[in-house]
Design a protein around this motif. Structure first.
Motif, PDB file in Angstrom:
ATOM      1  N   ASP A  94      -4.304   3.269  -0.553  1.00  0.00           N
ATOM      2  CA  ASP A  94      -4.717   3.876   0.715  1.00  0.00           C
ATOM      3  C   ASP A  94      -5.665   3.008   1.534  1.00  0.00           C
ATOM      4  O   ASP A  94      -5.828   3.228   2.731  1.00  0.00           O
ATOM      5  CB  ASP A  94      -5.388   5.230   0.435  1.00  0.00           C
ATOM      6  N   SER A  95      -6.286   2.007   0.913  1.00  0.00           N
ATOM      7  CA  SER A  95      -7.365   1.269   1.580  1.00  0.00           C
ATOM      8  C   SER A  95      -6.923   0.591   2.864  1.00  0.00           C
ATOM      9  O   SER A  95      -7.626   0.631   3.879  1.00  0.00           O
ATOM     10  CB  SER A  95      -7.962   0.230   0.624  1.00  0.00           C
ATOM     11  N   GLY A 136       0.814  -1.213   0.000  1.00  0.00           N
ATOM     12  CA  GLY A 136       0.000   0.000   0.000  1.00  0.00           C
ATOM     13  C   GLY A 136       0.841   1.254   0.000  1.00  0.00           C
ATOM     14  O   GLY A 136       0.555   2.219  -0.720  1.00  0.00           O
ATOM     15  N   PHE A 162      -4.655   1.467   4.884  1.00  0.00           N
ATOM     16  CA  PHE A 162      -4.439   2.463   5.927  1.00  0.00           C
ATOM     17  C   PHE A 162      -5.773   3.019   6.428  1.00  0.00           C
ATOM     18  O   PHE A 162      -5.970   3.205   7.633  1.00  0.00           O
ATOM     19  CB  PHE A 162      -3.545   3.589   5.404  1.00  0.00           C
ATOM     20  N   TYR A 163      -6.689   3.262   5.500  1.00  0.00           N
ATOM     21  CA  TYR A 163      -7.998   3.792   5.892  1.00  0.00           C
ATOM     22  C   TYR A 163      -8.740   2.784   6.765  1.00  0.00           C
ATOM     23  O   TYR A 163      -9.324   3.131   7.788  1.00  0.00           O
ATOM     24  CB  TYR A 163      -8.814   4.118   4.641  1.00  0.00           C
ATOM     25  N   SER A 201      -7.907   4.734  10.067  1.00  0.00           N
ATOM     26  CA  SER A 201      -6.444   4.831  10.083  1.00  0.00           C
ATOM     27  C   SER A 201      -5.839   4.859  11.483  1.00  0.00           C
ATOM     28  O   SER A 201      -4.645   5.096  11.627  1.00  0.00           O
ATOM     29  CB  SER A 201      -5.963   6.075   9.308  1.00  0.00           C
ATOM     30  N   SER A 249       2.166  15.470   2.281  1.00  0.00           N
ATOM     31  CA  SER A 249       2.026  14.115   1.768  1.00  0.00           C
ATOM     32  C   SER A 249       3.017  13.250   2.528  1.00  0.00           C
ATOM     33  O   SER A 249       3.230  13.452   3.722  1.00  0.00           O
ATOM     34  CB  SER A 249       2.284  14.094   0.262  1.00  0.00           C
ATOM     35  N   TYR A 251      -5.122   5.204  -6.167  1.00  0.00           N
ATOM     36  CA  TYR A 251      -4.958   5.769  -4.823  1.00  0.00           C
ATOM     37  C   TYR A 251      -5.746   4.950  -3.803  1.00  0.00           C
ATOM     38  O   TYR A 251      -5.284   4.702  -2.680  1.00  0.00           O
ATOM     39  CB  TYR A 251      -5.398   7.227  -4.795  1.00  0.00           C
ATOM     40  N   LYS A 297       0.783   3.853  -3.074  1.00  0.00           N
ATOM     41  CA  LYS A 297       0.318   5.203  -2.755  1.00  0.00           C
ATOM     42  C   LYS A 297       1.392   6.238  -3.098  1.00  0.00           C
ATOM     43  O   LYS A 297       1.106   7.294  -3.682  1.00  0.00           O
ATOM     44  CB  LYS A 297      -0.047   5.273  -1.270  1.00  0.00           C
TER      45      LYS A 297
END
Length: 659
Positions: free
Chosen positions: A155-156, A124, A158-159, A231, A425, A151, A128
């Motif tokens: 990002d999934s 990830g 982490f989200y 997250s 970022s 993205y 990312k």
């Protein structure tokens, strides 16, 4: 069934050969599934007669004690009584004699929770970072479908991190893993997240302080401080721990027949409201307190604040309380147009990967090297979780060295007065966030770049100079254990010769389920044409019988060999047999062991098919038949190949499961 699970557990452990005979134990819906070091030490008859035990089954290399519906309770009692780890997991710490330091336990817990998801975390982070890089260089538009999909892929994890952690944390606390998953899912459920942006405000707590929190909803009249848990780390870990306590409590009183669905109901209905009302807000306020403290420290000295923030940032990330700093940053950007606090930490990642690069050079462990390379590339883009949880934190000192490098980077950023003018970022892509839109301050930008370069160099140098001996400690211990196993006779390769003249057949063709199933071990059988059994290898006799129908020996190379002349021939009570050796006698390959009368045995209605079984087959990589058809005494019939590297690793891991 007796409800005294502790007494039953004690009896079971005693009758499977004691705690020291257990490699691991797990359970299914009705059975305790033991992997024993020596299955012969188990007392089948006493276990079968034990109140609370239905029966005993030996299958698939497991010693299975059938309990019934209450197996989960008995399993917990067995783990506690024997201080064992279930299902191949790392042992939990039982007993007052455990002198492991709290910090070591905490590190082992956190590392264990993240271990299984390091691969997806690395993937990830890399995806990312690459997507952000493509957008920064104008190769992808942030409004394009390609950007948004890629993205989301990066990002999934982490989200939705609380969902992943719900599963792995539940495993550590021996809780139903799907209940742990459900706890993480609730924390990231859209309507729960939506509360944080709701325009309906019922009130507020700690107004005018760093802990100010709005109340957007209630639970049966109890105000709920709504937080965004996507997250996050600490809230779900604390929630699952609390849930495991509730689940174990419910398991003790919920009737067995309804446990399957009532225990999850009780666990979730109690755990999740308490999490949303108490646990979640408290863990979030910890982060808020840290953010407020650091703002005050920065006002005192930017350099000192940078050193402190750089040193502790990764610790805050471990426990997921760094979001309090992010909250302060968001507020500062809204009111001041800039933020100096979070900006102190953006180059810490390069201290971490400097240490990781040094470890890649230093380690002899190929698995560690492979994981560290993936973590390094992920860290280039600012995602250091794989580096922390999978590489440096488990080894302690390398993690501390990375914190020192982080402190240096923070101090440099503080000295240059570099500030963030937008939410940053990750990694190198955080640098543009230091550009003042009202006029470029070159020194601020230079300060950030210098901090990243020096952090990397310091991390790398510290690890090279001071961290090498901590890199492969666990690996070296495993290698030493493997060396011990290699030194033991049981893992040396050997060849066995035929103890008889006759015809060789696969063991599976023997008309006896105990032998043909391989339950006793792997091997071959011989249909003899003469009545003299000879030694198949050099070794010592470890078992003889007055009836003469079977012998057992251990070869000098460690093979435990059982030779059984005919099927059910024990019923002849020695008629037609003459044993020529005694227990404990040293023998050479080809020495006579037993004389037997083939015709007399057949006339009595018995076969003379003779299995030659390696009863410790699992301690070899392979037991391979090398002769087929007619053989003479002394012809090679079995090749016992030593354990391969990965099998040795599994043996070492199995031994390590004992606390």
């Amino acid at each position: 069934m007796a409800k005294n699970y502790e007494a039953l557990a004690k009896t079971i452990l005693q009758d499977v050969g004691g705690r020291d005979n257990v490699n691991s134990v797990a359970h299914c819906t009705t059975r305790l599934r033991f992997k024993l070091k020596n299955i012969k030490k188990a007392n089948d008859d006493d276990l079968k007669d034990t109140d609370g035990v239905v029966t005993v089954v030996k299958a698939a290399g497991q010693y299975q004690v059938v309990i019934g519906n209450e197996v989960a309770d008995v399993y917990e009692a067995v783990l506690k009584e024997g201080k064992l780890a279930g299902g191949g997991e790392v042992p939990d710490d039982y007993g007052e004699d455990d002198d492991t330091r709290f910090i070591d336990k905490a590190i082992a817990l956190i590392s264990g929770i993240f271990q299984d998801i390091l691969g997806p975390l690395s993937a990830g982070g890399i995806i990312k970072g690459l997507v952000v890089m493509c957008a920064a260089f104008g190769w992808l538009s942030t409004t394009s479908g390609a950007y948004q999909i890629l993205y989301a892929i990066g990002d999934s994890i982490f989200y939705f991190l609380p969902i992943f952690l719900g599963v792995t944390t539940a495993r550590r606390f021996r809780m139903n893993q799907f209940i742990g998953l459900a706890i993480g899912a609730v924390l990231t459920y859209p309507s729960i997240v939506a509360f944080t942006t709701s325009k309906t405000v019922l009130g507020a707590l700690f107004k005018g302080t760093a802990f100010a929190s709005e109340i957007h909803t209630s639970f049966f009249g109890i105000p709920v401080v709504t937080m965004n848990y996507t997250s996050t780390v600490l809230p779900v870990i604390a929630a699952v721990w609390f849930g495991s306590v509730i689940e174990h409590w419910a398991n003790r009183w919920v009737p067995t027949v309804i446990k399957t669905f009532i225990v999850p109901v009780v666990t979730m209905v109690i755990t999740l409201p308490v999490t949303l009302i108490v646990i979640g807000p408290i863990t979030t306020w910890v982060g808020d307190a840290i953010g407020a403290t650091m703002s005050a420290v920065y006002g005192f000295s930017p350099i000192f604040a940078g050193i402190v923030m750089g040193a502790v940032w990764q610790v805050l990330v471990i426990f997921g309380v760094h979001w309090g700093i992010v909250a302060v940053t968001t507020a500062d950007l809204a009111t001041l147009g800039y933020d100096p606090i979070l900006g102190l930490t953006c180059m810490v990642c390069y201290a971490q990967i400097g240490v990781v690069l040094a470890i890649i050079r230093q380690t002899k462990d190929q698995n560690l090297k492979k994981n560290a390379i993936g973590a390094f590339f992920s860290g280039l883009f600012g995602v250091t979780e794989p580096s922390i949880y999978g590489v440096t934190l488990p080894r302690k000192v390398p993690f501390i060295l990375s914190c020192i490098g982080g402190a240096v980077s923070g101090g440099i950023i503080g000295a240059f007065g570099s500030r963030l003018y937008m939410l940053p970022s990750m990694g190198i892509f955080a640098i543009p966030a230091y550009a003042n839109p009202k006029g470029m301050d070159t020194m601020q930008m230079i300060g950030v770049v210098v901090a990243g370069v020096i952090a990397f160099i310091v991390g790398f140098a510290l690890q090279i100079l001071f961290g090498k001996k901590y890199v492969d400690q666990e690996y070296n211990e495993k290698q030493a254990k493997k060396a011990e196993l290699v030194d033991q006779e049981v893992v040396k390769g050997t060849k066995l010769v035929s103890p008889l003249d006759g015809t060789v057949m696969p063991l599976a063709e023997v008309k006896d389920e105990v032998f043909s199933s391989g339950a006793m071990g792997q091997g071959v059988a011989v249909e003899p044409t003469n009545g003299l059994l000879r030694a198949p290898a050099d070794g010592k006799m470890v078992m003889t019988f007055a009836t003469g129908h079977a012998v057992g020996m251990k070869s000098n190379d460690g093979a435990e060999i059982l030779i059984h002349i005919g099927m059910d021939t024990v019923n002849l009570q020695g008629k037609g047999f003459e044993t020529l050796v005694q227990k404990g006698q040293e023998v050479k390959a080809g020495d006579p062991l037993v004389k037997f009368d083939i015709d007399a045995i057949k006339e009595a209605g018995y076969t003379v098919t003779t299995p030659i079984v390696i009863t410790n087959s699992k301690e070899y990589g392979q037991v391979r038949q090398v002769a087929f058809g007619e053989v003479k005494t002394g012809d090679k019939i079995l090749d016992l190949e030593p354990l391969e590297e990965d099998q040795l690793d599994q043996d070492v891991a199995a031994q390590a499961q004992l606390s």
